[in-house]
Design an enzyme around this catalytic site. Sequence first.
Site, short mmCIF file in Angstrom:
data_model
loop_
_atom_site.label_atom_id
_atom_site.label_comp_id
_atom_site.label_asym_id
_atom_site.label_seq_id
_atom_site.Cartn_x
_atom_site.Cartn_y
_atom_site.Cartn_z
N SER A 36 0.82 -1.22 0.00
CA SER A 36 0.00 0.00 0.00
C SER A 36 0.86 1.27 0.00
O SER A 36 1.80 1.39 0.78
CB SER A 36 -0.92 0.02 1.22
OG SER A 36 -1.57 1.28 1.29
N LYS A 57 -13.72 -3.88 1.74
CA LYS A 57 -14.61 -2.72 1.55
C LYS A 57 -16.09 -3.07 1.78
O LYS A 57 -16.84 -2.26 2.30
CB LYS A 57 -14.42 -2.13 0.16
CG LYS A 57 -13.07 -1.41 0.00
CD LYS A 57 -12.95 -0.74 -1.35
CE LYS A 57 -11.55 -0.13 -1.50
NZ LYS A 57 -11.38 0.58 -2.75
N GLU A 68 -24.01 8.87 1.78
CA GLU A 68 -24.76 8.52 0.56
C GLU A 68 -23.83 7.83 -0.44
O GLU A 68 -24.21 6.86 -1.10
CB GLU A 68 -25.36 9.78 -0.06
CG GLU A 68 -26.24 9.46 -1.25
CD GLU A 68 -26.73 10.70 -2.00
OE1 GLU A 68 -27.63 10.55 -2.84
OE2 GLU A 68 -26.18 11.80 -1.77
N ASN A 83 -14.51 2.90 1.99
CA ASN A 83 -13.04 2.96 1.99
C ASN A 83 -12.50 3.90 3.06
O ASN A 83 -11.29 4.02 3.22
CB ASN A 83 -12.50 3.36 0.60
CG ASN A 83 -12.62 4.86 0.34
OD1 ASN A 83 -13.45 5.54 0.93
ND2 ASN A 83 -11.78 5.36 -0.54
N ALA A 130 -18.26 -3.82 -14.00
CA ALA A 130 -19.47 -3.74 -13.15
C ALA A 130 -19.16 -4.24 -11.75
O ALA A 130 -20.03 -4.74 -11.05
CB ALA A 130 -20.60 -4.54 -13.78
N ARG A 137 -18.07 -7.67 -19.28
CA ARG A 137 -17.91 -9.01 -19.87
C ARG A 137 -19.17 -9.83 -19.58
O ARG A 137 -19.75 -10.43 -20.48
CB ARG A 137 -16.68 -9.67 -19.24
CG ARG A 137 -16.50 -11.11 -19.61
CD ARG A 137 -15.22 -11.66 -19.03
NE ARG A 137 -15.20 -11.66 -17.57
CZ ARG A 137 -14.19 -12.11 -16.85
NH1 ARG A 137 -13.10 -12.58 -17.43
NH2 ARG A 137 -14.23 -12.10 -15.53
N SER A 177 -25.12 -9.66 -17.47
CA SER A 177 -26.12 -9.71 -16.39
C SER A 177 -25.63 -8.95 -15.15
O SER A 177 -26.43 -8.36 -14.42
CB SER A 177 -26.45 -11.16 -16.03
OG SER A 177 -25.27 -11.80 -15.59
N LYS A 178 -24.30 -8.90 -14.93
CA LYS A 178 -23.81 -8.17 -13.75
C LYS A 178 -24.03 -6.67 -13.93
O LYS A 178 -24.30 -5.96 -12.97
CB LYS A 178 -22.33 -8.46 -13.51
CG LYS A 178 -22.09 -9.84 -12.96
CD LYS A 178 -20.71 -9.94 -12.34
CE LYS A 178 -20.34 -11.39 -12.11
NZ LYS A 178 -18.90 -11.59 -11.95
P1 NDP Z 1 -13.96 -6.32 -9.01
O1 NDP Z 1 -13.32 -7.65 -8.82
O2 NDP Z 1 -15.08 -5.90 -8.13
O3 NDP Z 1 -14.54 -6.24 -10.53
C1 NDP Z 1 -13.76 -6.70 -11.60
C2 NDP Z 1 -14.38 -6.26 -12.92
O4 NDP Z 1 -13.43 -6.55 -13.96
C3 NDP Z 1 -15.67 -6.96 -13.31
O5 NDP Z 1 -16.48 -6.10 -14.05
C4 NDP Z 1 -15.14 -8.12 -14.20
O6 NDP Z 1 -16.08 -8.59 -15.15
C5 NDP Z 1 -14.03 -7.41 -14.93
N1 NDP Z 1 -13.00 -8.34 -15.41
C6 NDP Z 1 -12.11 -9.02 -14.64
N2 NDP Z 1 -11.31 -9.77 -15.44
C7 NDP Z 1 -11.73 -9.54 -16.72
C8 NDP Z 1 -11.30 -10.05 -17.98
N3 NDP Z 1 -10.30 -10.93 -18.10
N4 NDP Z 1 -11.95 -9.62 -19.09
C9 NDP Z 1 -12.96 -8.71 -18.99
N5 NDP Z 1 -13.42 -8.20 -17.83
C10 NDP Z 1 -12.80 -8.62 -16.70
O7 NDP Z 1 -12.76 -5.27 -9.00
P2 NDP Z 1 -12.85 -3.72 -8.58
O8 NDP Z 1 -14.07 -3.16 -9.23
O9 NDP Z 1 -12.68 -3.58 -7.12
O10 NDP Z 1 -11.51 -3.11 -9.24
C11 NDP Z 1 -11.39 -2.92 -10.64
C12 NDP Z 1 -10.09 -2.20 -10.94
O11 NDP Z 1 -10.10 -0.86 -10.45
C13 NDP Z 1 -8.86 -2.88 -10.34
O12 NDP Z 1 -7.88 -2.93 -11.34
C14 NDP Z 1 -8.44 -1.94 -9.23
O13 NDP Z 1 -7.04 -1.97 -9.03
C15 NDP Z 1 -8.88 -0.59 -9.80
N6 NDP Z 1 -9.09 0.42 -8.75
C16 NDP Z 1 -8.31 1.54 -8.75
C17 NDP Z 1 -8.46 2.51 -7.77
C18 NDP Z 1 -7.57 3.73 -7.79
O14 NDP Z 1 -7.55 4.47 -6.80
N7 NDP Z 1 -6.87 3.99 -8.88
C19 NDP Z 1 -9.48 2.39 -6.71
C20 NDP Z 1 -10.29 1.18 -6.81
C21 NDP Z 1 -10.07 0.24 -7.79
P3 NDP Z 1 -17.11 -9.79 -14.81
O15 NDP Z 1 -18.23 -9.16 -14.05
O16 NDP Z 1 -17.52 -10.31 -16.13
O17 NDP Z 1 -16.34 -10.79 -13.98
#
Ligand code: NDP
Length: 286
Positions: A15, A68, A83, A92, A142, A166, A169-170
């Site tokens: 971190s 989270k 909110e 967070n 999503a 991807r 539905s999500k």
């Molecule tokens: P989640 O695990 O909650 O969601 C992952 C998402 O990525 C889903 O929509 C998933 O799709 C999609 N996904 C994962 N692998 C693939 C793939 N191979 N092909 C297509 N889609 C894919 O993760 P978070 O939402 O928590 O985080 C997402 C990103 O945001 C991370 O990289 C994280 O590091 C970044 N982030 C950055 C922050 C910053 O301060 N810069 C703060 C918070 C997050 P599906 O639903 O189909 O599985």
Amino acid sequence: MTQHYIVIGNPIAHSKSPEIHAQFATQSGSDISYRRQYCPDDASSFTAVIEAFFNGGGVGANVTVPFKQIAYDCCAARGGLSEHAKVAGAVNTLSLNKTLIDSGTPIAEAIYGDNTDGQGLVNHITSLDWPLAGARVALIGAGGAARGVILPLLRADISSLTIANRTLSKATDLVKELGTASDTIDQHHIDTCATSELSGQFDIIINATSIGLSGDTLPLADDLQAQYAYDMMYGRTLPFLQHFSKRGAQTSDGYGMLIGQAALSFERWTGHNIDVVKATDALSRR
Ligand code: NDP
């Protein structure tokens, strides 16, 4: 007197939050200690850690992966949720609800949850001078990060939002769930589609997927165009940004979002406003 803060996660050694908050403390002349706190990956350990921290005089805590949603449930049953946290379904930033403390509620029952991730992204995009008001925005993903940015984007007066994922539905389930979470969301129509079906012209496209961790690339349609492309990931080569850069878009990774969400937490805890551009410059010179 030194004020104590932590960031709780698992893993947590990577971190950057302690360095970022130390920079904010230098900028604002605050006397703080901010440290990484490892926690076993279960809800009861998380609750025990935050209770011990706040009972011991801690002022505020950041929460990162995988806690989270656990933090959300914990605050919903205790000191309440902002909110932004309610709409994001995730927390967070933890602090104590002063109104509850003043009315005699025990500290452990007054832990309050906020979410600054989405507003951190919007603040960064604004600082880049990318126009948000009236923008047609495509958001890919999503998961938690996508969900957290929806309310701040709609509040920034974008003209349309399309969520592509991807697993379609999500995305549709997410929009249904958000329907009643906030008046702002109620007033907007949000389109959804599968990522491979996302096409046409957008002003801003945002990658909120975790695909960068897998080494895969997103299936982006040939006629998908955007003037500005943002990837929430940072610290590595990002094929999503390379794809849009080759097509003439301005691009940014998510490092500014990281600093932006941290600055909002710091401001809520201490009352000091942070010059994020100055802090980012100082951190990148290290
Ligand atoms: P989640 O695990 O909650 O969601 C992952 C998402 O990525 C889903 O929509 C998933 O799709 C999609 N996904 C994962 N692998 C693939 C793939 N191979 N092909 C297509 N889609 C894919 O993760 P978070 O939402 O928590 O985080 C997402 C990103 O945001 C991370 O990289 C994280 O590091 C970044 N982030 C950055 C922050 C910053 O301060 N810069 C703060 C918070 C997050 P599906 O639903 O189909 O599985």
